[in-house]
Write an enzyme that holds these catalytic residues in place. Structure first.
Site, PDB file in Angstrom:
ATOM      1  N   ASP A  86      11.620  -8.401  12.689  1.00 46.82           N
ATOM      2  CA  ASP A  86      13.018  -8.507  12.234  1.00 46.82           C
ATOM      3  C   ASP A  86      13.980  -7.690  13.099  1.00 46.82           C
ATOM      4  O   ASP A  86      15.187  -7.922  13.055  1.00 46.82           O
ATOM      5  CB  ASP A  86      13.148  -8.021  10.788  1.00 46.82           C
ATOM      6  CG  ASP A  86      12.222  -8.747   9.835  1.00 46.82           C
ATOM      7  OD1 ASP A  86      11.815  -9.872  10.158  1.00 46.82           O
ATOM      8  OD2 ASP A  86      11.903  -8.177   8.780  1.00 46.82           O
ATOM      9  N   ARG A  97      14.590 -11.241   7.204  1.00 44.81           N
ATOM     10  CA  ARG A  97      15.085 -10.555   6.002  1.00 44.81           C
ATOM     11  C   ARG A  97      16.603 -10.430   6.021  1.00 44.81           C
ATOM     12  O   ARG A  97      17.279 -11.418   6.202  1.00 44.81           O
ATOM     13  CB  ARG A  97      14.427  -9.182   5.876  1.00 44.81           C
ATOM     14  CG  ARG A  97      13.301  -9.170   4.880  1.00 44.81           C
ATOM     15  CD  ARG A  97      12.932  -7.750   4.519  1.00 44.81           C
ATOM     16  NE  ARG A  97      11.594  -7.441   4.936  1.00 44.81           N
ATOM     17  CZ  ARG A  97      10.507  -7.788   4.257  1.00 44.81           C
ATOM     18  NH1 ARG A  97      10.593  -8.465   3.145  1.00 44.81           N
ATOM     19  NH2 ARG A  97       9.314  -7.461   4.705  1.00 44.81           N
ATOM     20  N   GLN A 144       5.987 -17.217  13.302  1.00 44.17           N
ATOM     21  CA  GLN A 144       6.767 -16.246  14.087  1.00 44.17           C
ATOM     22  C   GLN A 144       6.038 -14.906  14.249  1.00 44.17           C
ATOM     23  O   GLN A 144       6.400 -14.089  15.075  1.00 44.17           O
ATOM     24  CB  GLN A 144       8.124 -15.986  13.403  1.00 44.17           C
ATOM     25  CG  GLN A 144       9.053 -17.168  13.469  1.00 44.17           C
ATOM     26  CD  GLN A 144      10.126 -17.131  12.382  1.00 44.17           C
ATOM     27  OE1 GLN A 144      11.230 -16.687  12.627  1.00 44.17           O
ATOM     28  NE2 GLN A 144       9.806 -17.594  11.192  1.00 44.17           N
ATOM     29  N   ARG A 145       5.052 -14.663  13.397  1.00 43.11           N
ATOM     30  CA  ARG A 145       4.374 -13.362  13.417  1.00 43.11           C
ATOM     31  C   ARG A 145       2.972 -13.411  13.996  1.00 43.11           C
ATOM     32  O   ARG A 145       2.412 -12.370  14.349  1.00 43.11           O
ATOM     33  CB  ARG A 145       4.266 -12.836  11.983  1.00 43.11           C
ATOM     34  CG  ARG A 145       5.436 -12.058  11.601  1.00 43.11           C
ATOM     35  CD  ARG A 145       5.476 -11.573  10.188  1.00 43.11           C
ATOM     36  NE  ARG A 145       4.249 -11.358   9.482  1.00 43.11           N
ATOM     37  CZ  ARG A 145       4.225 -11.118   8.171  1.00 43.11           C
ATOM     38  NH1 ARG A 145       5.352 -11.081   7.478  1.00 43.11           N
ATOM     39  NH2 ARG A 145       3.095 -10.912   7.552  1.00 43.11           N
ATOM     40  N   GLY A 168       0.796  -1.228   0.000  1.00 39.11           N
ATOM     41  CA  GLY A 168       0.000   0.000   0.000  1.00 39.11           C
ATOM     42  C   GLY A 168       0.825   1.273   0.000  1.00 39.11           C
ATOM     43  O   GLY A 168       0.592   2.155   0.809  1.00 39.11           O
TER      44      GLY A 168
HETATM   45  O1  F6P Z   1       9.467  -8.170   7.745  1.00 37.74           O
HETATM   46  C1  F6P Z   1       8.779  -9.173   8.407  1.00 37.74           C
HETATM   47  C2  F6P Z   1       8.799 -10.441   7.610  1.00 37.74           C
HETATM   48  O2  F6P Z   1       8.093 -11.434   8.334  1.00 37.74           O
HETATM   49  C3  F6P Z   1      10.189 -10.936   7.207  1.00 37.74           C
HETATM   50  O3  F6P Z   1      10.872 -11.536   8.276  1.00 37.74           O
HETATM   51  C4  F6P Z   1       9.860 -11.846   6.063  1.00 37.74           C
HETATM   52  O4  F6P Z   1      10.928 -11.972   5.167  1.00 37.74           O
HETATM   53  C5  F6P Z   1       8.712 -11.132   5.412  1.00 37.74           C
HETATM   54  O5  F6P Z   1       8.144 -10.278   6.367  1.00 37.74           O
HETATM   55  C6  F6P Z   1       7.647 -12.035   4.862  1.00 37.74           C
HETATM   56  O6  F6P Z   1       6.721 -11.251   4.204  1.00 37.74           O
HETATM   57  P1  F6P Z   1       5.309 -11.752   3.695  1.00 37.74           P
HETATM   58  O7  F6P Z   1       4.332 -11.529   4.796  1.00 37.74           O
HETATM   59  O8  F6P Z   1       5.044 -10.890   2.513  1.00 37.74           O
HETATM   60  O9  F6P Z   1       5.417 -13.205   3.356  1.00 37.74           O
END
Ligand code: F6P
Length: 362
Positions: free
Chosen positions: A140, A184, A285-286, A76
């Site tokens: 990250d 990353r 992880q997120r 975006g």
């Molecule tokens: O920047 C956070 C992150 O989770 C990175 O560690 C990873 O490379 C990227 O985003 C993954 O992005 P997407 O959500 O587009 O798969």
């Protein structure tokens, strides 16, 4: 200060809702402000229904929730937005529409919660007169100007738990278990989780590795009576003289997607006679609930962002330095991306423990 807005942009990170909650509560309780949430990053300014009022009821119960109640977008960018015109896909600059929308809402401040990409856009909007305050977010931990971003601690905790789980199965089967982690171009997640989870080898983007050095460590462990090993690999790690491994190339909108180096390391180890398996932890992880530390940091960041807005500190970002939440100019924070300090105590500690980085030291 009468009216402020808050938005979340880029990849999500645990703690986004804790920041939103702190912004809304502080703005209402301390400054008697009206607060608006912008849906799906900057897009919400120019899409129907993209601006929603946020009151105390809207943020009730969201502190432990992962994701973001506002939605987010990592494509975006108002300075380069993909649109379809006359059946043709094209990239257009809609930043003036976004700025016009912000001014027509009579906003006294826009609090932007994001990582490097989202904060860069915030800085550009600030240069065009938008009163922005940034809040650094990313698992990250690669944003400059701050010791830590919120979201990192949760990712690190999940990665450490994954290593703990791989440890027991590695030992039971006498295998080499490779865990590929996000981050990353920064190796913080792999380094911190690798140390906390007892990895034998940690491969990070900041230290190009040699396959032979990784193998040497695995062999050395067998010789010393441990016939299993744990390898934590950052998705951005690369062999000396080689390149990073990508799952998907980038384009005008998307950054390239890293991924696959863990598989290559596992295949190499297997080809050298050691049974090996790879786990790619990915978006686990997120997702999910933030740790107590991330809730604490995100809440402090949100409250501090509102105070900074009230003080007129536009073009700045809240940051953690020496255990204090302060503000730093966005331009300064974005000038140099944060990377693992190769002379720092974390690397030194790991080397002292006998952890290999796959380089000549190991
Ligand atoms: O920047 C956070 C992150 O989770 C990175 O560690 C990873 O490379 C990227 O985003 C993954 O992005 P997407 O959500 O587009 O798969």
């Amino acid at each position: 200060m009468k009216r402020i807005a808050v938005l979340t942009g880029g990849g999500d990170a645990p703690g986004l809702n804790a920041v939103i909650r702190a912004v809304v509560k502080t703005a209402i309780n301390e400054y008697h402000c009206e607060v608006f949430g912008i849906r799906d990053g900057y897009d919400g300014f120019i899409t129907p229904g993209g601006v929603v009022p946020l009151d105390l009821a809207a943020v009730r119960g969201i502190l432990p929730r992962g994701g973001t109640i506002l939605g987010t977008a990592n494509r975006g960018n108002p300075f380069a937005r993909k649109v379809i015109r006359d059946g043709q896909e094209m990239i257009v600059d809609v930043s003036n529409d976004v700025i016009a929308a912000i001014f027509s809402l009579h906003l006294d401040a826009v609090i932007v919660i994001g990582g490097d990409g989202t904060l860069r856009i915030a800085q550009e909007l600030y240069q065009k007169g938008v009163p922005v305050i940034g809040v650094p977010k990313t698992i990250d931990n690669d944003v400059g100007g701050t010791e830590v971003t919120f979201g990192f601690d949760t990712a690190l905790t999940i990665a450490t738990e994954a290593l703990d789980r791989l440890h027991t199965t590695a030992e039971a089967h006498h295998r080499v278990m490779v865990l590929e982690l996000m981050g990353r171009d920064a190796g913080f997640i792999a380094l911190h989780a690798g140390v906390a989870g007892g990895a034998d080898v940690i491969l990070i983007p900041e230290i190009p590795f040699r396959y032979e050095a990784v193998l040497r460590k695995v062999r050395q462990r067998v010789e010393r009576g441990s016939n299993f090993s744990l390898i934590a690999v950052s998705e951005g790690a690369k062999p000396l003289g080689g390149t990073q491994v990508f799952r998907q190339p980038g384009d005008a909108i998307y950054v390239p997607r890293l991924g696959g180096i863990g598989q290559q390391v596992a295949e190499y180890i297997q080809s050298q006679g050691f049974e090996s398996r790879v786990t790619v932890l990915g978006h686990i992880q997120r997702g999910g609930t933030p740790t107590a530390f991330d809730r604490w940091l995100a809440t402090r960041y949100g409250a501090a962002a509102v105070r900074a807005a009230a003080a007129g500190e536009f073009g700045s970002m809240v940051a953690l330095q020496n255990a204090q939440v302060i503000t730093v100019p966005l331009a300064e924070a974005l000038a140099v991306p944060k990377r693992v300090d190769l002379q720092g105590d974390a690397i030194r500690t790991a080397r002292g423990l006998g952890i290999s980085f796959g380089d000549d030291w190991s």
